[in-house]
Design an enzyme around this catalytic site. Structure first.
Site, PDB file in Angstrom:
ATOM      1  N   GLU A   1     -41.560  17.607 -48.979  1.00  0.00           N
ATOM      2  CA  GLU A   1     -41.749  16.464 -48.088  1.00  0.00           C
ATOM      3  C   GLU A   1     -41.963  15.187 -48.875  1.00  0.00           C
ATOM      4  OE1 GLU A   1     -44.094  13.569 -45.598  1.00  0.00           O
ATOM      5  OE2 GLU A   1     -44.616  14.497 -47.505  1.00  0.00           O
ATOM      6  N   GLU A   2     -42.679  15.289 -49.987  1.00  0.00           N
ATOM      7  CA  GLU A   2     -43.049  14.104 -50.755  1.00  0.00           C
ATOM      8  C   GLU A   2     -41.876  13.480 -51.492  1.00  0.00           C
ATOM      9  OE1 GLU A   2     -45.725  12.725 -50.297  1.00  0.00           O
ATOM     10  OE2 GLU A   2     -47.318  14.173 -49.877  1.00  0.00           O
TER      11      GLU A   2
ATOM     12  N   ASP B   1     -53.518  16.288 -48.377  1.00  0.00           N
ATOM     13  CA  ASP B   1     -52.195  15.902 -47.866  1.00  0.00           C
ATOM     14  C   ASP B   1     -51.186  16.885 -48.449  1.00  0.00           C
ATOM     15  OD1 ASP B   1     -49.792  14.727 -47.169  1.00  0.00           O
ATOM     16  OD2 ASP B   1     -50.105  12.902 -48.340  1.00  0.00           O
TER      17      ASP B   1
ATOM     18  N   HIS C   1     -46.278  20.364 -44.301  1.00  0.00           N
ATOM     19  CA  HIS C   1     -45.668  20.523 -45.624  1.00  0.00           C
ATOM     20  C   HIS C   1     -46.669  21.050 -46.635  1.00  0.00           C
ATOM     21  CE1 HIS C   1     -47.187  16.887 -47.817  1.00  0.00           C
ATOM     22  NE2 HIS C   1     -47.183  16.297 -46.630  1.00  0.00           N
TER      23      HIS C   1
ATOM     24  N   HIS D   1     -53.020  10.022 -51.183  1.00  0.00           N
ATOM     25  CA  HIS D   1     -52.275  10.007 -52.447  1.00  0.00           C
ATOM     26  C   HIS D   1     -53.176   9.613 -53.616  1.00  0.00           C
ATOM     27  CE1 HIS D   1     -47.791  10.150 -51.191  1.00  0.00           C
ATOM     28  NE2 HIS D   1     -48.537  10.920 -50.411  1.00  0.00           N
TER      29      HIS D   1
ATOM     30  N   ASP E   1     -49.471  16.390 -39.939  1.00  0.00           N
ATOM     31  CA  ASP E   1     -49.621  15.755 -41.253  1.00  0.00           C
ATOM     32  C   ASP E   1     -50.948  15.013 -41.265  1.00  0.00           C
ATOM     33  OD1 ASP E   1     -49.039  14.714 -43.838  1.00  0.00           O
ATOM     34  OD2 ASP E   1     -46.923  14.557 -43.348  1.00  0.00           O
TER      35      ASP E   1
END
Length: 342
Positions: free
Chosen positions: A203-204, A173, A60, A311, A226
């Site tokens: 995706e998030e 990420d 992603h 994150h 990922d």
């Protein structure tokens, strides 16, 4: 292609979920030497080449961030989260507000914070986003010249080379997964099979791009790439991989066990560093969850890059792991294509 330079280029591009146009444009330029490139209405980017048995590689391109919901009378920017924001990271963070009223203009700002001298005991926990705002040093009238409601906000870009082969950035990420696929494409130019690289959006906010990406593609096998948890202090080792120890090959009820075992066999055959990752329950938290049930079902595996501080504005990966994933993807597809065409 130098892996650090590729990661720096990819992480410099902006792509908060639902507004991935900038990173999509960067990818279109990179991918044009590998195959046919297209972009759909979801901002999914595709690169396809070859013919025959069809492999899909997915990573992603979107990132977590914020969305502008108001400009106060004092010129402060009020935002909501886009994706899984850790509120502990927000106070006093440097950010970029990507204003769209006069083209795309980057406005530097900081999240407001109350000095500790003025805090009460019950104000020392991470506040709700509704209780804080971004200060860009402008009045409301000045801010409204550049910023529209719905504009996106990111943490300040901060690509940093650490000692050795580790790098830090706010968007590894999953730009590190994107880099691994691009490096794999370099090794797959003459493979006797069809390969589609899907660089998926949103995706998030619910794996939305990958839900539509495989449709009408007649995919035979898919591998999602990922990041996953790299061990750091306070983590349980049983929940994590280790930075620098290679690709994390997933095992889960929703993943194809035969593909996972084949990935391990290929890693052993070619001396590619790897580690196993076992995920219980009915989901992996990645695009593999939705790709595997696309159309009438697609055999799907998951390969992850161990990452520290997920994150956050200071995510960390090891470029050796990114390269191990790339080598594994290429070797797996070559092995499977050879078996199918034998």
């Amino acid at each position: 292609m130098n892996t650090k330079e590729l990661l720096k280029k990819l992480t410099s591009a902006v792509g908060v979920s639902g507004a991935e146009e900038n990173v999509a444009d960067v990818l279109k330029e990179i991918l044009k030497e590998y195959g046919k490139v297209s972009v759909d209405m979801m901002n999914n980017v595709y690169c396809t080449f070859g013919g025959g048995y069809h492999f899909l590689l997915d990573a992603h391109i979107d990132e977590i961030g914020f969305i502008v919901k108001a400009i106060t009378d004092g010129g402060f920017i009020k935002v909501s989260n886009v994706g899984g924001i850790d509120r502990r990271m927000v106070l006093a963070s440097e950010v970029s507000v990507w204003g769209t009223k006069q083209g795309v203009k980057e406005l530097r700002g900081v999240f407001s914070t109350l000095p500790p001298h003025l805090q009460k005991d019950d104000e020392k926990n991470a506040p709700e986003l509704d209780d804080i705002a971004i200060d860009i040093g402008m009045s409301k009238e000045e801010a409204e010249k550049y910023i529209s409601l719905g504009d996106r906000v990111t943490f300040k870009r901060n690509f940093t080379e650490l000692l050795g082969t580790q790098v830090s950035s706010s968007v590894l990420d999953d730009r590190s997964g994107v880099a691994a696929i691009i490096l794999a494409l370099e090794m797959l130019k003459d493979v006797p099979a069809k390969v589609t690289a899907l660089f998926s959006s949103q995706e998030e906010v619910g794996t939305r791009g990958a839900k539509v990406g495989p449709y009408a593609k007649n995919v035979d096998e898919a591998i999602a790439i990922d990041v996953s948890f790299g061990y750091t202090p306070l983590c349980k080792k049983s929940d994590c991989g280790e930075i620098g120890k290679g690709a994390m090959i997933g095992f889960s009820p929703i993943l194809d066990r035969g593909m996972s075992e084949k990935l391990i066999a290929v890693a052993k055959k070619y001396g590619i560093p790897y580690q196993s990752e076992v995920m219980g329950g009915g989901h992996t938290g990645t695009n593999a969850d939705v790709i595997s049930i696309s159309e009438s079902g697609i055999r799907t595996a998951l390969v992850s890059i161990p990452e520290k501080y997920m994150h956050s504005p200071v995510e960390v990966v090891d470029t050796n792991d990114v390269e191990s994933v790339a080598r594994l993807l290429a070797a797996y597809i070559k092995e499977r294509a050879g078996e199918i065409n034998a």
